[in-house]
Design a protein around this motif. Structure first.
Motif, PDB file in Angstrom:
ATOM      1  N   ASP A  48       0.630  -1.441   0.409  1.00  0.00           N
ATOM      2  CA  ASP A  48      -0.305   0.289   0.095  1.00  0.00           C
ATOM      3  C   ASP A  48       1.126   0.968  -0.073  1.00  0.00           C
ATOM      4  N   PHE A  49       1.999   1.272   0.494  1.00  0.00           N
ATOM      5  CA  PHE A  49       3.373   2.138   0.607  1.00  0.00           C
ATOM      6  C   PHE A  49       3.835   2.690  -0.283  1.00  0.00           C
ATOM      7  N   TRP A  50       4.182   1.514  -0.818  1.00  0.00           N
ATOM      8  CA  TRP A  50       4.705   1.998  -2.535  1.00  0.00           C
ATOM      9  C   TRP A  50       4.007   2.236  -3.208  1.00  0.00           C
ATOM     10  N   CYS A  51       2.813   1.537  -3.493  1.00  0.00           N
ATOM     11  CA  CYS A  51       1.597   2.086  -4.280  1.00  0.00           C
ATOM     12  C   CYS A  51       1.026   3.258  -3.828  1.00  0.00           C
ATOM     13  N   SER A  52       1.026   4.040  -2.514  1.00  0.00           N
ATOM     14  CA  SER A  52       0.774   4.981  -2.689  1.00  0.00           C
ATOM     15  C   SER A  52       1.660   6.214  -3.273  1.00  0.00           C
ATOM     16  N   VAL A  53       2.922   6.211  -3.466  1.00  0.00           N
ATOM     17  CA  VAL A  53       4.211   6.739  -3.546  1.00  0.00           C
ATOM     18  C   VAL A  53       4.165   6.720  -5.126  1.00  0.00           C
ATOM     19  N   MET A  54       4.151   5.506  -5.324  1.00  0.00           N
ATOM     20  CA  MET A  54       4.525   5.265  -7.214  1.00  0.00           C
ATOM     21  C   MET A  54       3.264   5.327  -8.249  1.00  0.00           C
ATOM     22  N   LEU A  55       2.203   5.293  -7.464  1.00  0.00           N
ATOM     23  CA  LEU A  55       1.209   5.269  -8.819  1.00  0.00           C
ATOM     24  C   LEU A  55      -0.047   6.536  -7.857  1.00  0.00           C
ATOM     25  N   SER A  56       0.823   7.352  -6.585  1.00  0.00           N
ATOM     26  CA  SER A  56      -0.497   8.099  -6.192  1.00  0.00           C
ATOM     27  C   SER A  56      -1.639   7.664  -6.120  1.00  0.00           C
ATOM     28  N   SER A  57      -2.293   6.074  -5.077  1.00  0.00           N
ATOM     29  CA  SER A  57      -3.127   5.536  -5.414  1.00  0.00           C
ATOM     30  C   SER A  57      -4.184   5.797  -3.880  1.00  0.00           C
ATOM     31  N   GLY A  58      -3.149   6.619  -2.834  1.00  0.00           N
ATOM     32  CA  GLY A  58      -3.613   7.742  -1.625  1.00  0.00           C
ATOM     33  C   GLY A  58      -3.628   6.231  -0.904  1.00  0.00           C
ATOM     34  N   GLU A  59      -3.253   4.764  -1.212  1.00  0.00           N
ATOM     35  CA  GLU A  59      -4.129   4.116  -0.180  1.00  0.00           C
ATOM     36  C   GLU A  59      -3.437   3.886   1.077  1.00  0.00           C
ATOM     37  N   PHE A  60      -2.161   4.393   1.347  1.00  0.00           N
ATOM     38  CA  PHE A  60      -1.136   4.193   3.287  1.00  0.00           C
ATOM     39  C   PHE A  60      -1.773   5.688   3.969  1.00  0.00           C
ATOM     40  N   LYS A  61      -1.613   5.649   4.908  1.00  0.00           N
ATOM     41  CA  LYS A  61      -2.162   6.333   5.560  1.00  0.00           C
ATOM     42  C   LYS A  61      -0.581   6.213   7.004  1.00  0.00           C
ATOM     43  N   GLY A  62      -0.231   6.698   6.965  1.00  0.00           N
ATOM     44  CA  GLY A  62       1.169   7.162   7.939  1.00  0.00           C
ATOM     45  C   GLY A  62       2.678   7.256   7.595  1.00  0.00           C
ATOM     46  N   ASN A  63       3.248   6.905   8.971  1.00  0.00           N
ATOM     47  CA  ASN A  63       4.123   7.916   9.224  1.00  0.00           C
ATOM     48  C   ASN A  63       6.054   6.218   8.658  1.00  0.00           C
ATOM     49  N   VAL A  64       5.785   5.962   7.681  1.00  0.00           N
ATOM     50  CA  VAL A  64       7.174   4.796   7.456  1.00  0.00           C
ATOM     51  C   VAL A  64       8.213   5.523   8.360  1.00  0.00           C
ATOM     52  N   TYR A  65       8.465   6.294   7.633  1.00  0.00           N
ATOM     53  CA  TYR A  65      10.140   7.108   8.704  1.00  0.00           C
ATOM     54  C   TYR A  65      10.387   6.823   9.849  1.00  0.00           C
ATOM     55  N   GLY A  66       9.120   7.322  10.994  1.00  0.00           N
ATOM     56  CA  GLY A  66       8.815   7.682  12.135  1.00  0.00           C
ATOM     57  C   GLY A  66       8.956   6.092  12.687  1.00  0.00           C
ATOM     58  N   LYS A  67       7.572   5.654  12.495  1.00  0.00           N
ATOM     59  CA  LYS A  67       7.759   3.843  12.737  1.00  0.00           C
ATOM     60  C   LYS A  67       9.108   2.857  12.602  1.00  0.00           C
ATOM     61  N   HIS A  68       9.835   3.482  11.575  1.00  0.00           N
ATOM     62  CA  HIS A  68      11.181   2.360  11.488  1.00  0.00           C
ATOM     63  C   HIS A  68      12.215   2.907  12.460  1.00  0.00           C
ATOM     64  N   MET A  69      12.396   4.198  12.543  1.00  0.00           N
ATOM     65  CA  MET A  69      12.932   4.565  13.132  1.00  0.00           C
ATOM     66  C   MET A  69      13.256   5.042  14.791  1.00  0.00           C
ATOM     67  N   ALA A  70      11.455   4.744  15.040  1.00  0.00           N
ATOM     68  CA  ALA A  70      11.491   4.162  16.080  1.00  0.00           C
ATOM     69  C   ALA A  70      11.465   2.800  16.825  1.00  0.00           C
ATOM     70  N   LEU A  71      11.913   1.821  16.283  1.00  0.00           N
ATOM     71  CA  LEU A  71      12.720   0.155  16.613  1.00  0.00           C
ATOM     72  C   LEU A  71      13.520   0.554  16.919  1.00  0.00           C
ATOM     73  N   GLU A  72      13.914  -0.441  18.062  1.00  0.00           N
ATOM     74  CA  GLU A  72      15.298   0.099  19.279  1.00  0.00           C
ATOM     75  C   GLU A  72      16.258  -0.929  18.138  1.00  0.00           C
ATOM     76  N   GLY A  73      17.633  -0.408  18.817  1.00  0.00           N
ATOM     77  CA  GLY A  73      19.060  -0.653  17.896  1.00  0.00           C
ATOM     78  C   GLY A  73      18.968  -0.398  16.018  1.00  0.00           C
ATOM     79  N   ILE A  74      18.036   0.376  15.756  1.00  0.00           N
ATOM     80  CA  ILE A  74      18.332   0.838  14.329  1.00  0.00           C
ATOM     81  C   ILE A  74      19.221   1.719  14.322  1.00  0.00           C
TER      82      ILE A  74
END
Length: 107
Positions: A48-74
């Motif tokens: 859904d994220f990549w479709c939202s970005v590459m196809l302008s589908s608007g399917e994804f709602k959220g913060n991919v960067y923030g979610k991944h950077m919040a993971l411990e040990g990254i």
């Protein structure tokens, strides 16, 4: 090689890429800790994220960067390895200009 992004080609990218992530010594433990055994919801969300970005589908709602950077040990080593694997997959699946478009977003 795909010349145009489609939901099907993006799903192949996500599936193949995360199959490698799950085998990768540096990244697998971080993702396994965060996701556990059931990867299907994560993979669907990434499609859904990549479709939202590459196809302008608007399917994804959220913060991919923030979610991944919040993971411990990254750290930067994880991101560099992630980006290197992603680079390999997009260049294998997509024509050069399209691969670069994916990489601009990834970076």
């Amino acid at each position: 090689m795909y010349a145009e992004p489609t939901r099907a080609s993006i799903a192949i990218l996500v599936k193949d890429f995360y199959t490698d992530i799950r085998r990768e010594a540096v990244l697998a433990p971080v993702f396994e800790h965060a996701i556990g055994a059931d990867w299907d919801p994560h993979l669907a969300r990434m499609v859904d994220f990549w479709c939202s970005v590459m196809l302008s589908s608007g399917e994804f709602k959220g913060n991919v960067y923030g979610k991944h950077m919040a993971l411990e040990g990254i750290g930067m080593a994880h991101f560099r390895r992630w980006l290197g694997l992603f680079d390999t997959h997009v260049r294998r699946l997509f024509v050069p200009g399209l691969a670069e478009a994916f990489l601009v977003v990834a970076r």
